[in-house]
Design an enzyme around this catalytic site. Structure first.
Site: not given
Ligand code: RNT
Ligand code: ZN
Length: 417
Positions: A187, A228, A230, A261, A264, A288, A296, A298, A327
């Site tokens: 990513w 990955e 986004k 993810d 994302h 993820h 986003d 997390d 993630d």
């Molecule tokens: C970032 C991505 C990525 C990170 C990690 C730390 O938006 O989701 O995967 O969260 O690699």
């Molecule tokens: Zn991620």
């Protein structure tokens, strides 16, 4: 207590058997699923480079001031082992390149080597854990303006290409030594806060950089690549070079995995729906699993609707072709506790998927009896899945949900001394 778990399970098993679901098989399957735990939840995405771990320019933001952050590789491994002791099954640890053991040396990203991860590999081998790996293309002066592989500056691009080539090499060493392929996920933060003037040039440069990076191929029994995308990040609201469309095209053309993810995509998009859209075109996928709250963000996964739907699709499409990584990062709570809650939520969601009467639902669907499909699905919602989950934990020698709090509290007390 364990008697009660057994009794509840016996009656749950009967209830599920009545509709054609084999709970013993579900438990067995669930215990065979490995999740890849994000090393970065344990220390707020800081890593062990001898730098200040500044995330600016990365679009990632950790908030919170709970004191349980791991400050050394030893502390991080301690958190992970404690967490793993509360997560049924055998799992993996997902490392980022900035988590190498560099001692007091300053090792720049274009200098990292497998030796810097020897401690992790040795530990993983001893603990019977798999490892996965990620190049770290953020939290670095050369990524401070938010451009890496698509930067117009040739020197910057070469720097990151070198870093990622080394990261793939390290991943392949991990996979080879542990006898289980390491997924190397890539990513990059590249994008713009405001409307760019030459979108195409950035994407062409990204493609070109990727072509250089992936020139070297590796034995898939040692290492597998994923990409990955986004939708946006903090500081890349108007444009992300590595968008979903970009990486789907790249991955399909170049036989790479896509990483989906959960944070994302547009908030109304279901990541669950994407599995079956991609699998006819790609051999494997990486997930993820995260929880986006409004954006986003997390957050630590909990058993909510997007996760349930995703887990159902993982089961519906087949576990064999899907790698499941988590993630998230949350510094407002116990870092160890965060791992446990997040991973167990994913396992509970998978269990719910495994406890669905798939054959019957599909038969109704094929026959066009859509009311029967709706009604059967709905009648599953109140069946005693909790009794099956408790039994699963018990079978795996792991505490049930209700005991997690106390175990984590006493761990934190010991950890903080
Ligand atoms: C970032 C991505 C990525 C990170 C990690 C730390 O938006 O989701 O995967 O969260 O690699
Ligand atoms: Zn991620």
């Amino acid at each position: 207590m364990s008697n009660l778990i057994q009794q509840s399970y016996d009656s749950a098993r009967q209830r599920y058997a009545d509709i054609g679901v084999d709970t013993d098989a579900a438990v067995k399957t669930l215990l065979g699923v490995s999740l890849s735990l994000p090393c970065w939840q344990g220390d707020d995405v800081r890593g062990f480079e001898n730098s200040d771990g500044d995330l600016s320019g990365s679009g990632l933001m950790v908030t919170g001031s709970d004191t349980s952050r791991a400050r050394t590789p030893e502390e991080l491994r301690q958190h992970l082992l404690e967490a793993l002791s509360l997560i049924p099954g055998r799992h993996r640890v997902n490392l980022h390149a900035m988590y190498g053991e560099f001692g007091s040396r300053k090792v720049d990203r274009n200098e990292i080597e497998a030796d810097h991860f020897a401690g992790w590999i040795e530990w993983a081998e001893k603990m019977e854990l798999g490892l996965d790996f990620n190049a770290t293309c953020f939290a670095h002066p050369r990524a401070a303006n938010g451009l890496t592989l698509s930067s117009p500056d040739e020197e910057i691009r070469s720097f990151w290409i070198e870093h990622i080539q080394r990261s793939r090499e390290i991943a392949s060493v991990m996979g080879k030594e542990l006898g289980s392929p390491a997924v190397h996920n890539l990513w990059v933060p590249d994008g713009f806060k405001d409307v760019p003037a030459d979108r195409l040039a950035y994407r062409e440069r990204l493609k070109h950089s990727l072509d250089t990076i992936y020139k070297k191929s590796y034995d898939p029994s040692h290492m597998k690549d994923s990409l990955e995308s986004k939708l946006f990040g903090i500081g890349s609201e108007a444009f992300v070079t590595g968008s979903h469309d970009f990486y789907i095209s790249y991955a399909i053309q170049n036989n790479k995995m896509i990483c989906l993810d959960m944070g994302h995509y547009h908030p109304t998009e279901q990541v669950a729906d994407k599995l079956s859209a991609l699998l006819p075109f790609t051999e494997e996928l990486l997930l993820h699993i995260s929880r986006g709250v409004r954006w986003d963000s997390d957050h630590i996964p909990v058993l909510d609707d997007p996760l349930r739907l995703l887990a159902e699709e993982i089961i519906g499409c087949g576990l064999e072709r899907i790698h499941i990584a988590l993630d998230f990062f949350d510094a407002t709570v116990s870092r160890t506790g965060g791992y446990v809650i997040g991973a167990r939520a994913v396992q509970k969601a998978l269990l719910l998927g495994l406890l669905l009467p798939w054959d019957q639902l599909r038969t109704y669907e094929r026959e066009g009896d859509l009311f029967a499909r709706l009604s059967l699905r709905e009648s599953m919602t109140m069946l005693p899945a909790g009794a099956v989950w408790d039994y699963c934990c018990h079978e795996a020698g792991v505490h049930t949900d209700i005991n997690v709090l106390q175990v984590i509290q006493s761990y934190e007390e010991r950890f903080l001394g």
